[in-house]
Design a protein around this motif. Structure first.
Motif, PDB file in Angstrom:
ATOM      1  N   SER A  47       0.839  -1.195   0.000  1.00 29.84           N
ATOM      2  CA  SER A  47       0.000   0.000   0.000  1.00 29.84           C
ATOM      3  C   SER A  47       0.876   1.247   0.000  1.00 29.84           C
ATOM      4  CB  SER A  47      -0.918   0.009   1.230  1.00 29.84           C
ATOM      5  OG  SER A  47      -0.174   0.223   2.414  1.00 29.84           O
ATOM      6  N   TYR A  48       0.317   2.302  -0.557  1.00 31.16           N
ATOM      7  CA  TYR A  48       0.929   3.627  -0.504  1.00 31.16           C
ATOM      8  C   TYR A  48      -0.219   4.625  -0.425  1.00 31.16           C
ATOM      9  CZ  TYR A  48      -0.222   3.993  -5.513  1.00 31.16           C
ATOM     10  OH  TYR A  48      -0.882   4.030  -6.711  1.00 31.16           O
ATOM     11  N   PRO A  49       0.016   5.881  -0.093  1.00 28.85           N
ATOM     12  CA  PRO A  49      -1.095   6.820   0.045  1.00 28.85           C
ATOM     13  C   PRO A  49      -1.911   6.927  -1.241  1.00 28.85           C
ATOM     14  CG  PRO A  49       0.870   7.739   1.045  1.00 28.85           C
ATOM     15  CD  PRO A  49       1.301   6.491   0.323  1.00 28.85           C
ATOM     16  N   GLY A  50      -3.141   6.411  -1.188  1.00 30.50           N
ATOM     17  CA  GLY A  50      -4.029   6.501  -2.325  1.00 30.50           C
ATOM     18  C   GLY A  50      -4.009   5.322  -3.266  1.00 30.50           C
ATOM     19  N   GLY A  51      -3.235   4.276  -2.953  1.00 30.53           N
ATOM     20  CA  GLY A  51      -3.207   3.154  -3.881  1.00 30.53           C
ATOM     21  C   GLY A  51      -2.483   1.937  -3.353  1.00 30.53           C
ATOM     22  N   ILE A  52      -2.408   0.913  -4.218  1.00 31.54           N
ATOM     23  CA  ILE A  52      -1.740  -0.347  -3.902  1.00 31.54           C
ATOM     24  C   ILE A  52      -1.009  -0.807  -5.158  1.00 31.54           C
ATOM     25  CG2 ILE A  52      -2.038  -2.753  -3.164  1.00 31.54           C
ATOM     26  CD1 ILE A  52      -4.819  -1.831  -2.046  1.00 31.54           C
TER      27      ILE A  52
ATOM     28  N   PHE B 231      -5.102   5.601   3.407  1.00 31.21           N
ATOM     29  CA  PHE B 231      -4.406   4.596   4.213  1.00 31.21           C
ATOM     30  C   PHE B 231      -5.243   3.329   4.256  1.00 31.21           C
ATOM     31  CE2 PHE B 231      -3.614   2.319   8.208  1.00 31.21           C
ATOM     32  CZ  PHE B 231      -2.252   2.080   8.074  1.00 31.21           C
ATOM     33  N   THR B 232      -4.654   2.237   3.845  1.00 34.55           N
ATOM     34  CA  THR B 232      -5.342   0.948   3.901  1.00 34.55           C
ATOM     35  C   THR B 232      -4.431  -0.075   4.560  1.00 34.55           C
ATOM     36  OG1 THR B 232      -4.522   0.356   1.702  1.00 34.55           O
ATOM     37  CG2 THR B 232      -6.711   1.372   1.823  1.00 34.55           C
ATOM     38  N   ARG B 233      -5.043  -1.084   5.163  1.00 33.51           N
ATOM     39  CA  ARG B 233      -4.294  -2.211   5.704  1.00 33.51           C
ATOM     40  C   ARG B 233      -4.493  -3.411   4.786  1.00 33.51           C
ATOM     41  NH1 ARG B 233      -3.361  -2.747  11.855  1.00 33.51           N
ATOM     42  NH2 ARG B 233      -1.327  -3.041  10.897  1.00 33.51           N
ATOM     43  N   LEU B 234      -3.479  -4.259   4.701  1.00 35.62           N
ATOM     44  CA  LEU B 234      -3.501  -5.375   3.768  1.00 35.62           C
ATOM     45  C   LEU B 234      -3.286  -6.678   4.519  1.00 35.62           C
ATOM     46  CD1 LEU B 234      -1.170  -3.902   0.977  1.00 35.62           C
ATOM     47  CD2 LEU B 234      -3.663  -3.701   1.152  1.00 35.62           C
TER      48      LEU B 234
ATOM     49  N   THR C 131       6.342   4.974  -2.251  1.00 39.80           N
ATOM     50  CA  THR C 131       6.897   4.634  -0.943  1.00 39.80           C
ATOM     51  C   THR C 131       6.020   3.564  -0.303  1.00 39.80           C
ATOM     52  OG1 THR C 131       7.774   6.871  -0.625  1.00 39.80           O
ATOM     53  CG2 THR C 131       7.516   5.497   1.347  1.00 39.80           C
ATOM     54  N   PRO C 132       6.535   2.349  -0.086  1.00 42.97           N
ATOM     55  CA  PRO C 132       5.700   1.255   0.426  1.00 42.97           C
ATOM     56  C   PRO C 132       5.373   1.421   1.900  1.00 42.97           C
ATOM     57  CG  PRO C 132       7.981   0.544   0.312  1.00 42.97           C
ATOM     58  CD  PRO C 132       7.933   1.924  -0.299  1.00 42.97           C
ATOM     59  N   ASN C 133       4.175   1.025   2.270  1.00 44.47           N
ATOM     60  CA  ASN C 133       3.760   1.088   3.671  1.00 44.47           C
ATOM     61  C   ASN C 133       3.341  -0.303   4.140  1.00 44.47           C
ATOM     62  OD1 ASN C 133       2.863   1.821   6.198  1.00 44.47           O
ATOM     63  ND2 ASN C 133       1.778   3.620   5.520  1.00 44.47           N
ATOM     64  N   GLU C 134       2.046  -0.630   4.097  1.00 45.61           N
ATOM     65  CA  GLU C 134       1.595  -1.973   4.471  1.00 45.61           C
ATOM     66  C   GLU C 134       1.982  -2.977   3.384  1.00 45.61           C
ATOM     67  OE1 GLU C 134      -0.839  -3.385   6.897  1.00 45.61           O
ATOM     68  OE2 GLU C 134      -0.400  -1.708   8.234  1.00 45.61           O
ATOM     69  N   MET C 135       2.133  -4.268   3.791  1.00 44.05           N
ATOM     70  CA  MET C 135       2.506  -5.303   2.845  1.00 44.05           C
ATOM     71  C   MET C 135       1.730  -6.586   3.154  1.00 44.05           C
ATOM     72  SD  MET C 135       6.272  -6.912   1.867  1.00 44.05           S
ATOM     73  CE  MET C 135       6.859  -6.893   3.569  1.00 44.05           C
ATOM     74  N   ALA C 136       1.388  -7.321   2.086  1.00 52.21           N
ATOM     75  CA  ALA C 136       0.811  -8.654   2.211  1.00 52.21           C
ATOM     76  C   ALA C 136       1.296  -9.495   1.037  1.00 52.21           C
ATOM     77  CB  ALA C 136      -0.721  -8.599   2.229  1.00 52.21           C
ATOM     78  N   VAL C 137       1.453 -10.799   1.266  1.00 52.40           N
ATOM     79  CA  VAL C 137       1.815 -11.724   0.187  1.00 52.40           C
ATOM     80  C   VAL C 137       0.684 -12.726   0.009  1.00 52.40           C
ATOM     81  CG1 VAL C 137       4.291 -11.461   0.565  1.00 52.40           C
ATOM     82  CG2 VAL C 137       3.066 -13.281   1.739  1.00 52.40           C
ATOM     83  N   THR C 138       0.537 -13.223  -1.234  1.00 55.36           N
ATOM     84  CA  THR C 138      -0.580 -14.122  -1.494  1.00 55.36           C
ATOM     85  C   THR C 138      -0.335 -15.507  -0.934  1.00 55.36           C
ATOM     86  OG1 THR C 138       0.349 -14.576  -3.686  1.00 55.36           O
ATOM     87  CG2 THR C 138      -1.384 -12.899  -3.528  1.00 55.36           C
ATOM     88  N   HIS C 139       0.917 -16.013  -0.975  1.00 59.22           N
ATOM     89  CA  HIS C 139       1.224 -17.301  -0.386  1.00 59.22           C
ATOM     90  C   HIS C 139       2.729 -17.487  -0.376  1.00 59.22           C
ATOM     91  CE1 HIS C 139       2.281 -19.384  -4.198  1.00 59.22           C
ATOM     92  NE2 HIS C 139       1.288 -18.713  -4.717  1.00 59.22           N
TER      93      HIS C 139
END
Length: 404
Positions: A55-60, A79-82, A396-404
Motif C-alpha cells: 500500500s501507498y497513500p491513495g493506492g496499492i 491509508f489501507t491495511r492489507l 513509498t511502500p507502507n503496508e505489505m501482504a503476500v498471497t502465499h
C-alpha cells in the motif's frame, strides 16, 4: 537487477488462528457484490505464483514475487491495511466501507481491486487457516466467516458467509477451531478484558477475564491458541484456558503473535513500559504452549523493531528486520538470537504507527523486506541470508501482504 530463481518451501502460518467450521447465527454475504475480473475457472497456484501487495497513500502496487517487477497499480484510500485472504490469489484491503477484495492476478490476468466488499463497521483483523477466512468488524464485533477458496470459485460473486454477531463492540478478533469451537475476544468501548470459547451450539465452555488489553492471536501446534495481554498471555488448550504472566509486572504487553503449526513455541512482540515514547521495541516474548511458560528475551544491542517487523520462517525460526538494517534470526528452541543478515540501511522508528517503516513477510524460504527510506523492496533467501532480488519502487511502500 539479479533475478535468480527463488526457492519455495512449506508454508508457515503467520500470526493466524485456526478456523474450520462454525454452527452459529449466520447469514448470506454481508457486503456489496458486483462482477469480478474473471469468469473462468480459478487459476492454479502455479499459474498464480507469489504476489506481493504494497500500500501507498491513495493506492496499492502489486509485484511479481519472483522478479519484484510491478504487475499492477490500483487506486484506493489514503491509508489501507492489507492481509492475505489465504487462497493464494486474493488480498483483503481494509477500507472505510469494510474488507474490499484485491485480486492479485495471474500470469494472464492483471491485478484489480474488485467491487467485492464485505461490509464492516471499522474493518479490523483478518484470520485465515484450515480452509476458513474470518473477518472481524471492530465497530460491531461481528465475525464474518467464509470458505477461503470461495473467492476462487465464486466467479466474481460474493461468497456465502456465516456471521456471528458481536455482543459489545471493541477492537477484537475471532477464530474457529477444527471441532467447531468459536473463540473470540471480550471487551467494550472502555477496554478489552479476555476471551470466551463457545461450542458449535453456542454454549460457553471456557472463559477468562484476566487479560486486560487482549490483542492478537495465533494457533500453534495442535491448535493451541494464544492471545496477548497487557501483562502476559492466555493459552487455550484442550478445553482449558491458562494465564501465563509476563516477567515484567504490572505491565509486560504482547500484542502481536507469530506462530507455526508445526511448533509449540510462539513468538510475540513485547513492550515493558506503558509510557514509552515511540514504537520501537527492544525485547521479544517467547511462549511455550506445551510447558505453559512465558519468557522475555532482549534484542541484540542496537537492534529494535516494531509490530511490522516480525515473522516465522524456515525451521520454525523467528526473523526480525531490526532498526540496524539486519534480519535477526531467533531460535525459539534455544531462546536466543543466532544469526543476522544485513539487508537495508539503519532506520529510525515511526512517529505514528501508520507511518511507512520497514516491514517483513515470509513466503516459504523467502523474506520480503520493504525499505521505505529508499522506495525499495528486497527478497532475502532465509536459508543463506543472501539478498537475491532488490527493486526500486515507483511509490513509498507502507503496508505489505503476500498471497502465499
Amino acid at each position: 537487477m539479479h533475478t535468480s530463481p527463488l526457492r519455495r518451501a512449506g508454508m508457515l502460518v503467520l500470526a493466524v488462528g485456526a478456523t474450520v467450521g462454525l454452527a452459529a447465527c449466520s447469514g448470506q454475504g454481508s457486503g456489496t457484490a458486483a462482477p469480478g475480473p474473471a469468469d473462468s475457472a480459478p487459476a492454479s497456484m502455479d499459474e498464480t505464483g507469489t504476489r506481493v501487495a504494497l500500500s501507498y497513500p491513495g493506492g496499492i502496487v502489486v509485484l511479481d514475487g519472483e522478479t519484484l517487477d510491478v504487475v499492477g497499480d490500483v487506486d484506493s484510500e489514503e491509508f489501507t491495511r492489507l492481509n492475505s485472504a489465504g487462497d493464494g490469489r486474493h488480498i483483503m484491503v481494509t477500507t472505510s466501507e469494510g474488507f474490499q477484495v484485491l485480486d492479485a492476478g495471474t500470469t494472464s490476468d492483471e491485478p484489480v481491486l474488485t467491487d467485492l466488499v464485505f461490509e464492516a463497521d471499522k474493518a479490523g483483523h483478518v484470520v485465515t487457516h484450515g480452509g476458513k477466512t474470518v473477518l472481524y468488524a471492530d465497530g460491531t464485533s461481528d465475525s464474518t466467516i467464509f470458505d477461503t477458496d470461495a473467492l476462487l470459485t465464486s466467479h466474481g460473486d460474493m461468497p456465502e458467509t456465516e456471521v456471528v454477531p458481536g455482543v459489545e463492540a471493541h477492537h477484537g478478533v475471532s477464530i474457529v477451531l477444527e471441532d467447531g469451537s468459536f473463540v473470540t475476544t471480550v471487551g467494550n468501548a472502555d477496554g478489552r478484558t479476555g476471551i470466551v470459547v463457545r461450542d458449535p451450539s453456542g454454549e460457553t465452555i471456557a472463559e477468562n477475564a484476566d487479560c486486560l488489553g487482549v490483542h492478537g492471536e495465533g494457533a500453534a501446534q495442535d491448535e493451541v491458541v494464544v492471545f496477548g495481554c497487557d501483562d502476559g498471555a492466555l493459552i487455550f488448550d484442550d478445553g482449558e484456558i491458562t494465564k501465563v504472566d509476563a516477567e515484567d509486572q504490572p505491565y509486560g504487553r504482547m500484542g502481536n503473535i507469530f506462530v507455526s503449526e508445526t511448533s509449540p513455541l510462539v513468538l510475540g512482540d513485547y513492550k515493558d513500559d506503558r509510557d514509552a515514547e515511540g514504537y520501537l521495541l527492544h525485547s521479544v516474548a517467547l511462549i511455550d504452549t506445551a510447558a505453559k511458560t512465558h519468557t522475555v528475551v532482549d534484542m541484540p544491542e542496537g537492534a529494535e523493531y516494531t509490530f511490522r517487523d516480525l515473522a516465522r520462517g524456515p525451521e520454525d525460526l523467528g526473523y526480525i528486520i531490526a532498526s540496524d538494517g539486519a534480519i535477526h534470526v531467533f531460535d525459539l528452541e534455544q531462546g536466543a538470537f543466532t544469526d543476522a543478515f544485513p539487508v537495508i540501511d539503519a532506520w529510525e522508528g515511526p512517529a505514528d504507527w501508520q507511518d511507512a517503516h520497514p516491514a517483513i513477510k515470509v513466503s516459504g524460504d523467502i523474506a520480503y523486506v520493504t525499505e521505505p527510506g529508499k522506495n525499495m523492496i528486497h527478497a532475502v533467501d532465509l536459508t543463506t541470508g543472501e539478498t537475491v532480488v532488490s527493486a526500486t519502487l515507483p511509490v513509498t511502500p507502507n503496508e505489505m501482504a503476500v498471497t502465499h
